[in-house]
Design a protein around this motif. Structure first.
Motif, mmCIF file in Angstrom:
data_model
loop_
_atom_site.group_PDB
_atom_site.id
_atom_site.type_symbol
_atom_site.label_atom_id
_atom_site.label_comp_id
_atom_site.label_asym_id
_atom_site.label_seq_id
_atom_site.Cartn_x
_atom_site.Cartn_y
_atom_site.Cartn_z
ATOM 1 N N GLN A 234 11.680 -5.020 -10.688
ATOM 2 C CA GLN A 234 12.139 -4.052 -9.694
ATOM 3 C C GLN A 234 13.638 -3.858 -9.844
ATOM 4 O O GLN A 234 14.395 -4.799 -9.931
ATOM 5 C CB GLN A 234 11.794 -4.584 -8.306
ATOM 6 C CG GLN A 234 12.172 -3.666 -7.175
ATOM 7 C CD GLN A 234 11.176 -2.550 -7.010
ATOM 8 O OE1 GLN A 234 10.917 -1.784 -7.931
ATOM 9 N NE2 GLN A 234 10.615 -2.459 -5.819
ATOM 10 N N ARG B 6 -0.321 -8.451 4.065
ATOM 11 C CA ARG B 6 -1.570 -7.683 4.090
ATOM 12 C C ARG B 6 -2.304 -7.859 2.767
ATOM 13 O O ARG B 6 -3.525 -8.026 2.746
ATOM 14 C CB ARG B 6 -1.283 -6.200 4.295
ATOM 15 C CG ARG B 6 -0.939 -5.800 5.698
ATOM 16 C CD ARG B 6 -1.137 -4.326 5.883
ATOM 17 N NE ARG B 6 -0.311 -3.558 4.963
ATOM 18 C CZ ARG B 6 0.843 -3.007 5.282
ATOM 19 N NH1 ARG B 6 1.320 -3.152 6.493
ATOM 20 N NH2 ARG B 6 1.532 -2.318 4.388
ATOM 21 N N ILE C 272 16.646 -0.540 -5.689
ATOM 22 C CA ILE C 272 15.502 -0.103 -4.893
ATOM 23 C C ILE C 272 15.076 -1.274 -4.022
ATOM 24 O O ILE C 272 14.829 -2.357 -4.522
ATOM 25 C CB ILE C 272 14.329 0.319 -5.794
ATOM 26 C CG1 ILE C 272 14.771 1.401 -6.756
ATOM 27 C CG2 ILE C 272 13.157 0.794 -4.964
ATOM 28 C CD1 ILE C 272 13.690 1.803 -7.726
ATOM 29 N N GLU C 273 14.986 -1.043 -2.739
ATOM 30 C CA GLU C 273 14.570 -2.139 -1.868
ATOM 31 C C GLU C 273 13.497 -1.678 -0.899
ATOM 32 O O GLU C 273 13.596 -0.610 -0.320
ATOM 33 C CB GLU C 273 15.768 -2.666 -1.087
ATOM 34 C CG GLU C 273 15.369 -3.847 -0.232
ATOM 35 C CD GLU C 273 16.552 -4.699 0.143
ATOM 36 O OE1 GLU C 273 17.556 -4.644 -0.582
ATOM 37 O OE2 GLU C 273 16.441 -5.389 1.169
ATOM 38 N N LYS C 274 12.502 -2.522 -0.734
ATOM 39 C CA LYS C 274 11.423 -2.174 0.188
ATOM 40 C C LYS C 274 11.765 -2.757 1.555
ATOM 41 O O LYS C 274 11.966 -3.951 1.693
ATOM 42 C CB LYS C 274 10.110 -2.776 -0.309
ATOM 43 C CG LYS C 274 9.617 -2.142 -1.559
ATOM 44 C CD LYS C 274 8.136 -2.426 -1.758
ATOM 45 C CE LYS C 274 7.675 -1.706 -2.998
ATOM 46 N NZ LYS C 274 6.500 -2.255 -3.575
ATOM 47 N N GLU C 275 11.729 -1.927 2.564
ATOM 48 C CA GLU C 275 12.060 -2.403 3.902
ATOM 49 C C GLU C 275 10.987 -3.322 4.444
ATOM 50 O O GLU C 275 11.266 -4.325 5.070
ATOM 51 C CB GLU C 275 12.215 -1.209 4.849
ATOM 52 C CG GLU C 275 13.467 -0.398 4.636
ATOM 53 C CD GLU C 275 14.668 -1.039 5.300
ATOM 54 O OE1 GLU C 275 14.476 -1.908 6.157
ATOM 55 O OE2 GLU C 275 15.796 -0.666 4.958
ATOM 56 N N GLN C 276 9.757 -2.928 4.245
ATOM 57 C CA GLN C 276 8.661 -3.681 4.859
ATOM 58 C C GLN C 276 7.899 -4.489 3.819
ATOM 59 O O GLN C 276 6.679 -4.520 3.823
ATOM 60 C CB GLN C 276 7.714 -2.720 5.588
ATOM 61 C CG GLN C 276 8.370 -2.138 6.810
ATOM 62 C CD GLN C 276 8.088 -0.653 6.957
ATOM 63 O OE1 GLN C 276 7.741 0.022 6.002
ATOM 64 N NE2 GLN C 276 8.261 -0.154 8.156
ATOM 65 N N SER D 235 -3.502 -1.681 2.433
ATOM 66 C CA SER D 235 -2.610 -0.576 2.771
ATOM 67 C C SER D 235 -2.480 -0.401 4.257
ATOM 68 O O SER D 235 -1.770 0.476 4.716
ATOM 69 C CB SER D 235 -3.122 0.724 2.152
ATOM 70 O OG SER D 235 -4.342 1.068 2.749
ATOM 71 N N GLY D 236 -3.166 -1.199 5.039
ATOM 72 C CA GLY D 236 -2.975 -1.148 6.480
ATOM 73 C C GLY D 236 -3.945 -0.244 7.209
ATOM 74 O O GLY D 236 -3.876 -0.125 8.432
ATOM 75 N N ILE D 237 -4.838 0.429 6.517
ATOM 76 C CA ILE D 237 -5.786 1.311 7.195
ATOM 77 C C ILE D 237 -6.762 0.476 8.023
ATOM 78 O O ILE D 237 -7.098 0.797 9.156
ATOM 79 C CB ILE D 237 -6.559 2.176 6.180
ATOM 80 C CG1 ILE D 237 -5.583 3.081 5.432
ATOM 81 C CG2 ILE D 237 -7.607 3.010 6.871
ATOM 82 C CD1 ILE D 237 -6.230 3.864 4.329
#
Lengths: 322, 184
Positions: free
Chosen positions: A204, A219, A208-212, A282-284
């Motif tokens: 990575q 998950r 670039i950074e993923k917040e969550q 994916s959280g669905i």
């Protein structure tokens, strides 16, 4: 190698039928990889025997090693033969006119093709039933079986395999390998862990950074715990038959009824487990994965009857066939 | 509820920070990879699924110059998630520091009503509305270029131009007959 040993090898090679030869040699495991590669199992027995003799000389195998080979073949074939005879005789007892063909594959699977007839008609080869049994496992896979034929087949199987009873696994699908892998857990499993290993995010870009990232990783971990990581066996559908009371506070008329509300929910997909895993990661679908979904791979079934009585998916089994 | 505020932190030297919010988390990754290729200044990309952003990152997070909401027109969840996320933005962002990017607008599965709803949303918030194609590398490059143009102004790299000024030129509008039924 002396003459008696040579003759022993020749006789043994004559005995072992061609389809079983490779499996038996693999189990024996006294040939090197190059030697195994050079054994062309489509050649004649005689050619193979010559090769065996050459290899035995090369590897300096003694008579003791070669008798091992004979033992392996004998032990292996005895159970298969027993099963075959028993099954055929039992089924023939039950149904007068039936055509049975049994074949063994190299991977411990016995394939049985049954064409059914009755006292007055000849066996119908246009609608055969296929049965696959894995010899060292308690599982049998069946296609195209009518309700009438089911108890007959079940009885023959139970007697031939010397188990006590046979019951429905409530698992169906279009690919034999998929349902077999699901039942025998032959896909990559993930075990619950309190301290998941840090993800290898070396590739990575630092800009670039993923917040969550953390909730996403959680998950994914929970989705993989329920459904496994890597390739998943392909199931096409899952059916839930609900016989529960209607629960919706906004709808008085329906909730007041005493009888359970019957409803069938069917999930369909080209690869159902893959889609469910993606829904969870994916959280669905909320995590931790609800036992209603995770029990598909856990219990290896995809037909459930849900009633109000038990906790979670209390599956009612159909009557055990005996 | 913690709102994301535009001017509560100091800017970094010669760097711009962009936040990509996408419910599906697919396009944002390829867009991010393309955005960091920019050489004339440093682009830092933050990726999120939705707002509000987690409190743990509050300290380490830099000042966000531009927030981009990526909406997939074929997914109702995408639009709903965006609407919910908008509530977590400080109103200061809507003076030129928010932009909507729509993908899959040409897909037959995208209902017309959703497109109209997105356009109304963008117009009511005075934000630019960009339509891009996410499947090909050309589409990604195109989207990147357009975002960088807006980002440069929003981060203050273009003299004599502010985000608010640019937004007056680029904001989307809807004509008054948008509620009339269309002819197809």
């Amino acid at each position: 190698m002396d003459d008696t040993t040579k003759r022993f090898v020749q006789r043994l090679m004559k005995r072992i039928p061609a389809p079983m030869l490779r499996a038996t040699l693999d189990k024996w495991d006294r040939l090197t990889r190059e030697q195994k590669k050079s054994m062309d199992f489509t050649q004649s027995k005689w050619a193979l025997t010559e090769k065996m003799l050459a290899f035995s000389e090369e590897n300096e195998l003694t008579a003791k090693h070669l008798t091992e080979l004979e033992m392996i073949y004998d032990a292996h074939s005895v159970e298969l033969i027993q099963f075959k005879e028993q099954f055929k005789s039992h089924l023939r007892e039950l149904v007068r006119h039936v055509s049975i063909k049994i074949k063994k594959h190299t991977d411990e699977a016995v394939w049985i093709r049954i064409a059914w007839g009755d006292a007055f008609t000849r066996p119908n080869h246009l609608k055969p039933t296929y049965v696959v049994h894995y010899l060292h496992s308690p599982y049998v896979f069946v296609t195209s079986l009518t309700l009438k034929q089911k108890p007959l087949l079940s009885q023959a199987l139970v007697l031939a395999t010397r188990y006590q009873a046979i019951k429905d696994a409530n698992l169906s699908g279009r690919k034999l390998t998929a349902i077999r892998d699901l039942l025998m857990r032959k896909y990559q499993q993930v075990f619950p862990t309190k301290y998941p290993s840090p993800l290898p995010e070396n590739n990575q870009n630092p800009h670039i950074e993923k917040e969550q990232a953390e909730p996403a990783a959680n998950r994914l971990q929970m989705a993989c715990e329920a459904f496994g990581s890597g390739m998943l066996p392909q199931l096409q559908s899952a059916v839930y038959k609900l016989e529960t009371k209607f629960r919706d506070h906004s709808n008085q008329t329906m909730s007041e009824r005493e009888e359970p509300f019957r409803c069938v929910v069917k999930f369909e997909s080209t690869n159902l487990l893959e889609s469910l895993r993606h829904c969870a990661s994916s959280g669905i679908a909320s995590t931790p994965v609800t036992p209603l979904l995770s029990c598909i791979p856990q219990k290896g079934r995809n037909y459930f009857v849900i009633t109000d009585n038990g906790p979670g998916p209390s599956a009612r089994m159909r009557q055990p066939q005996n | 509820m913690s709102l994301l505020k535009p001017f509560s932190k100091l800017p970094g030297l010669n760097s711009a920070n962009i936040l990509l919010v996408e419910s599906k988390e697919e396009f944002q990754q390829s867009l991010a990879d393309a955005l960091v290729q920019e050489t004339s200044f440093t682009v830092n990309v933050r990726l999120a699924k939705s707002l509000p952003l987690p409190m743990e990152n509050e300290e380490s997070r830099p000042r966000i110059d531009l927030v981009v909401f990526i909406i997939d027109l074929t997914s109702g969840l995408s639009f709903q998630s965006t609407e919910a996320s908008l509530k977590c933005l400080d109103p200061g962002y809507f003076l030129g520091k928010v932009c909507f990017m729509v993908i899959n607008a040409r897909n037959a599965a995208a209902p017309i009503e959703r497109l109209d709803a997105v356009r109304k949303l963008a117009a009511s918030l005075h934000c630019p509305l960009l339509f891009t194609e996410d499947q090909t590398p050309d589409g990604v490059t195109n989207a990147t270029e357009r975002l960088l143009t807006i980002l440069k102004v929003a981060a203050g790299f273009v003299p004599m131009a502010t985000a608010l000024y640019l937004s007056n030129l680029t904001r989307s509008t809807v004509s008054s007959d948008i509620d009339q039924p269309s002819f197809d």
